[in-house]
Design a protein around this motif. Structure first.
Motif, PDB file in Angstrom:
ATOM      1  N   ALA A 131     -89.399 -27.335  48.671  1.00  0.00           N
ATOM      2  CA  ALA A 131     -88.537 -27.078  49.846  1.00  0.00           C
ATOM      3  C   ALA A 131     -89.761 -27.316  51.989  1.00  0.00           C
ATOM      4  O   ALA A 131     -89.439 -27.658  52.621  1.00  0.00           O
ATOM      5  N   VAL A 132     -90.596 -28.378  51.433  1.00  0.00           N
ATOM      6  CA  VAL A 132     -91.022 -29.100  52.057  1.00  0.00           C
ATOM      7  C   VAL A 132     -90.956 -30.119  51.850  1.00  0.00           C
ATOM      8  O   VAL A 132     -92.057 -31.206  52.820  1.00  0.00           O
ATOM      9  N   GLN A 133     -90.917 -30.855  50.903  1.00  0.00           N
ATOM     10  CA  GLN A 133     -91.088 -32.246  50.674  1.00  0.00           C
ATOM     11  C   GLN A 133     -89.877 -32.539  51.604  1.00  0.00           C
ATOM     12  O   GLN A 133     -88.721 -31.985  52.173  1.00  0.00           O
ATOM     13  N   GLN A 134     -90.000 -34.452  52.125  1.00  0.00           N
ATOM     14  CA  GLN A 134     -89.621 -35.372  52.900  1.00  0.00           C
ATOM     15  C   GLN A 134     -88.893 -36.807  52.184  1.00  0.00           C
ATOM     16  O   GLN A 134     -90.094 -36.804  51.158  1.00  0.00           O
ATOM     17  N   MET A 165     -84.426 -17.847  66.697  1.00  0.00           N
ATOM     18  CA  MET A 165     -85.506 -17.016  66.160  1.00  0.00           C
ATOM     19  C   MET A 165     -86.996 -17.114  66.647  1.00  0.00           C
ATOM     20  O   MET A 165     -86.896 -18.431  66.525  1.00  0.00           O
ATOM     21  N   GLU A 166     -87.966 -16.462  66.896  1.00  0.00           N
ATOM     22  CA  GLU A 166     -88.809 -16.167  67.259  1.00  0.00           C
ATOM     23  C   GLU A 166     -90.074 -15.602  66.782  1.00  0.00           C
ATOM     24  O   GLU A 166     -89.277 -14.576  66.115  1.00  0.00           O
ATOM     25  N   PHE A 167     -91.098 -15.532  66.667  1.00  0.00           N
ATOM     26  CA  PHE A 167     -92.157 -14.544  65.483  1.00  0.00           C
ATOM     27  C   PHE A 167     -92.705 -13.763  66.964  1.00  0.00           C
ATOM     28  O   PHE A 167     -93.232 -14.429  67.568  1.00  0.00           O
ATOM     29  N   PHE A 168     -92.807 -13.416  66.771  1.00  0.00           N
ATOM     30  CA  PHE A 168     -93.726 -12.112  67.451  1.00  0.00           C
ATOM     31  C   PHE A 168     -95.150 -10.883  66.940  1.00  0.00           C
ATOM     32  O   PHE A 168     -94.634  -9.890  66.352  1.00  0.00           O
ATOM     33  N   LEU A 169     -95.589 -10.671  67.482  1.00  0.00           N
ATOM     34  CA  LEU A 169     -97.408 -10.172  67.103  1.00  0.00           C
ATOM     35  C   LEU A 169     -97.711  -8.880  67.909  1.00  0.00           C
ATOM     36  O   LEU A 169     -97.875  -8.942  68.934  1.00  0.00           O
ATOM     37  N   ASP A 170     -97.005  -7.977  67.272  1.00  0.00           N
ATOM     38  CA  ASP A 170     -97.680  -7.061  67.984  1.00  0.00           C
ATOM     39  C   ASP A 170     -98.915  -6.064  67.589  1.00  0.00           C
ATOM     40  O   ASP A 170     -98.871  -5.047  66.694  1.00  0.00           O
ATOM     41  N   ASP A 196     -90.480 -22.403  53.952  1.00  0.00           N
ATOM     42  CA  ASP A 196     -89.060 -22.281  52.617  1.00  0.00           C
ATOM     43  C   ASP A 196     -88.261 -21.133  52.659  1.00  0.00           C
ATOM     44  O   ASP A 196     -86.845 -21.342  52.802  1.00  0.00           O
ATOM     45  N   ARG A 197     -88.589 -20.503  53.780  1.00  0.00           N
ATOM     46  CA  ARG A 197     -88.041 -19.627  54.240  1.00  0.00           C
ATOM     47  C   ARG A 197     -86.524 -19.474  55.670  1.00  0.00           C
ATOM     48  O   ARG A 197     -85.642 -19.976  55.789  1.00  0.00           O
ATOM     49  N   THR A 198     -88.023 -20.042  56.974  1.00  0.00           N
ATOM     50  CA  THR A 198     -87.240 -19.361  57.758  1.00  0.00           C
ATOM     51  C   THR A 198     -86.534 -21.145  57.989  1.00  0.00           C
ATOM     52  O   THR A 198     -86.057 -21.179  59.100  1.00  0.00           O
ATOM     53  N   SER A 199     -87.260 -22.281  56.979  1.00  0.00           N
ATOM     54  CA  SER A 199     -85.703 -23.261  57.663  1.00  0.00           C
ATOM     55  C   SER A 199     -84.577 -23.584  57.554  1.00  0.00           C
ATOM     56  O   SER A 199     -83.787 -23.926  57.567  1.00  0.00           O
ATOM     57  N   LEU A 200     -85.034 -22.030  56.090  1.00  0.00           N
ATOM     58  CA  LEU A 200     -83.399 -21.877  55.989  1.00  0.00           C
ATOM     59  C   LEU A 200     -82.306 -20.826  57.255  1.00  0.00           C
ATOM     60  O   LEU A 200     -81.574 -20.038  56.690  1.00  0.00           O
ATOM     61  N   GLY A 201     -83.493 -20.746  57.803  1.00  0.00           N
ATOM     62  CA  GLY A 201     -82.998 -19.334  58.727  1.00  0.00           C
ATOM     63  C   GLY A 201     -83.133 -17.826  58.163  1.00  0.00           C
ATOM     64  O   GLY A 201     -82.674 -16.533  58.853  1.00  0.00           O
ATOM     65  N   LYS A 202     -83.870 -18.049  57.954  1.00  0.00           N
ATOM     66  CA  LYS A 202     -84.381 -16.397  57.096  1.00  0.00           C
ATOM     67  C   LYS A 202     -85.201 -16.140  57.603  1.00  0.00           C
ATOM     68  O   LYS A 202     -86.488 -17.014  58.081  1.00  0.00           O
ATOM     69  N   MET A 203     -85.884 -14.962  57.615  1.00  0.00           N
ATOM     70  CA  MET A 203     -87.131 -14.136  58.196  1.00  0.00           C
ATOM     71  C   MET A 203     -88.100 -14.525  57.332  1.00  0.00           C
ATOM     72  O   MET A 203     -88.314 -14.094  55.563  1.00  0.00           O
TER      73      MET A 203
END
Lengths: 337, 195
Positions: free
Chosen positions: A194-197, B1-6, B115-122
């Motif tokens: 996932a993180v490799q470039q 998409m942004e992360f919100f902490l409460d 691994d998830r957010t770079s693909l648009g997942k939460m």
């Protein structure tokens, strides 16, 4: 002139001087290897330039200074003995990588020791420090000469000759095994995947593969192909080695130059553990060594980061756990919950 | 998409801790922190994820230059090949986020489930949080659903920090000036941590 440039020029000049002196005034310098020598000089400049820039960063400078102070306070011999033990474990055996993953350790061990063996052979040959000649009285006896001093005479049919002629092949095989394992791990481990470039993680593997494969092809060409393709393989090998040397200061492989800091931090941590503890001003718990907290305040000041409050309290005196709680407490007060 | 902490919404269910350990980039190890805010007085808990600072203090104090940001501003765990395990980042982070993992002799931290957010997942924690203490989504949706607004500017004494993750605060709050003095008890007592 910037310190980094001065450092680079000094390093490059040292390599040129080492070539001139070590090869006996270029008497044993092989002109066919000039392009390797030229690339080595440029790489020395670039590595020293980057190393100077890295050492100049406030946290790195502070760590270096503290380690030197500790050596002065506690004695170079005692600190040196401990550093030697740490170096054997961390740089030699690389045991900390085995704790991360056994496969990762085998991979790195093959890559690093294969590369270091290759450099240890190639640089002295390229710089003319080591050369081989035929003994004056016996055509089948080889003579290894280091800095003009005869090291050994051995038969070309002996195991010594076999080891000397194939050491670079062995290093190439080690590196190729390492590259194969690295690619296998990178394809298999989802986190790394996932993180490799490409430029950071894959390019060094491609370069190491290219250098090792073309180096081995030189042997294969001379022994199995009757010299077929040798000129092409020689040029390709030279090009890949030069590319690797020029990449060394700018990419992932630069960590090989930085890694001795891991020995320094071992000394630092030992001193920190034996010293006074810093206690959190909020909860009273011991959370770090007083020496490291003092060093961090110094580093933050050098970076123009001042987490100091109006009442004189410094945020470095609050433990990480209380910082997390304070975030919630402050937010809770704001929202009225 | 942004992360919100409460943190004020946290019910201490620990679902985020369990889910966090599922993230591939630090498989088996939760990186989120879940704290009792003031165990002696209240059952209130609070999750803390990496706030992904614009100019991360952890990276600045790293002697090995091992902490890097992605192009989209995510602050990653220390590079394995560079990290020397000094813990400077652990001690310098104003939010108390990085962890030193002794078994790996390396700093690891929340990487926003890259691994998830770079693909648009939460991120894993936000997918399982039942109370909305951890939320990941479009800002306009959060603005519609909540009275509070996201604040991404913090002050710790004279240190100003801007983050990519937002902390929910009453509308009109431009900056959160973290107060320490008011929360120092007369009799310090060690606090307990859940995970």
């Amino acid at each position: 002139m910037k310190v980094e440039i001065v450092g680079g020029l000094v390093a490059a000049s040292l390599v040129v001087a080492a070539i001139a002196i070590g090869s006996g005034g270029l008497r044993h310098f092989d002109p066919a290897l000039t392009h390797y020598a030229f690339a080595s000089v440029i790489a020395a400049f670039a590595v020293a330039y980057r190393y100077g820039g890295w050492l100049g960063r406030p946290p790195t400078r502070r760590l270096l200074r503290r380690v030197l102070e500790l050596a002065l306070e506690r004695g170079f011999a005692r600190q040196g003995a401990h550093a030697a033990g740490l170096a054997a474990a961390r740089l030699g055996a690389q045991s900390f990588i085995a704790r991360r993953s056994r496969l990762r350790w085998v991979t790195h061990f093959c890559l690093s020791w294969g590369s270091m063996l290759a450099f240890a052979i190639t640089f002295p040959l390229v710089f003319g420090w080591v050369h081989f000649e035929t003994a004056p009285t016996e055509a089948e006896t080889y003579r290894a000469v280091l800095f003009g001093i005869v090291l050994d005479d051995f038969s070309v049919h002996s195991w010594k000759a076999f080891a000397a002629f194939n050491a670079l092949n062995l290093s190439a095989i080690l590196v190729l095994v390492g590259v194969a394992l690295a690619l296998y791990r990178r394809l298999r481990e989802a986190g790394d995947f996932a993180v490799q470039q490409l430029a950071v993680d894959i390019l060094p593997l491609v370069l190491l593969f290219a250098v090792s494969a073309t180096g081995l092809l030189l042997t294969i060409s001379s022994r199995a192909l009757g010299g077929g393709g040798y000129p092409f393989f020689a040029v390709t090998h030279a090009a890949t080695v030069i590319a690797l040397l020029l990449y060394l200061p700018f990419g992932k492989l630069f960590h090989a130059v930085q890694r001795p800091a891991h020995v320094g931090i071992g000394l630092y941590k030992r001193a920190a553990a034996s010293g006074a503890a810093a206690r959190c001003v909020r909860c009273g718990a011991a959370f770090a060594s007083a020496m490291q907290v003092a060093d961090l305040k110094h580093v933050l000041g050098a970076l123009a980061i001042e987490p100091r409050f109006a009442d004189g309290l410094h945020y470095q005196d609050v433990c990480p756990g209380c910082r997390r709680r304070l975030l919630a407490l402050n937010q809770g007060r704001l929202v009225g919950r | 998409m942004e992360f919100f902490l409460d943190p004020s919404r946290c019910i201490g269910c620990q679902a985020c801790v369990r889910a966090c350990a599922e993230c591939d980039t630090h498989a088996g190890r939760p990186m989120i922190h879940l704290e009792y805010v003031d165990r002696a007085l209240s059952p209130q808990t609070a999750p803390v994820v990496c706030m992904h600072c614009e100019d991360p203090t952890c990276a600045q104090v790293c002697p090995a230059d091992a902490i890097k940001q992605t192009e989209d501003g995510v602050v990653m765990s220390a590079l394995a090949e560079r990290c020397i395990g000094c813990s400077n980042c652990v001690l310098a982070c104003p939010f108390g986020v990085p962890r030193y993992v002794p078994e790996r002799d390396q700093m690891m931290k929340c990487d926003l489930c890259y691994d998830r957010t770079s693909l648009g997942k939460m991120p894993m924690c936000a997918t399982v949080c039942p109370s909305g203490a951890l939320t990941y989504g479009p800002p306009e949706v959060i603005e519609r659903l909540r009275r509070e607004r996201s604040v991404r500017s913090f002050r710790f004494g004279a240190q100003e920090v801007r983050t990519h993750v937002g902390l929910m605060a009453p509308a009109g709050t431009a900056e959160i000036d973290v107060d320490v003095a008011s929360f120092i008890a007369a009799e310090p007592e060690p606090m307990r941590k859940i995970a």
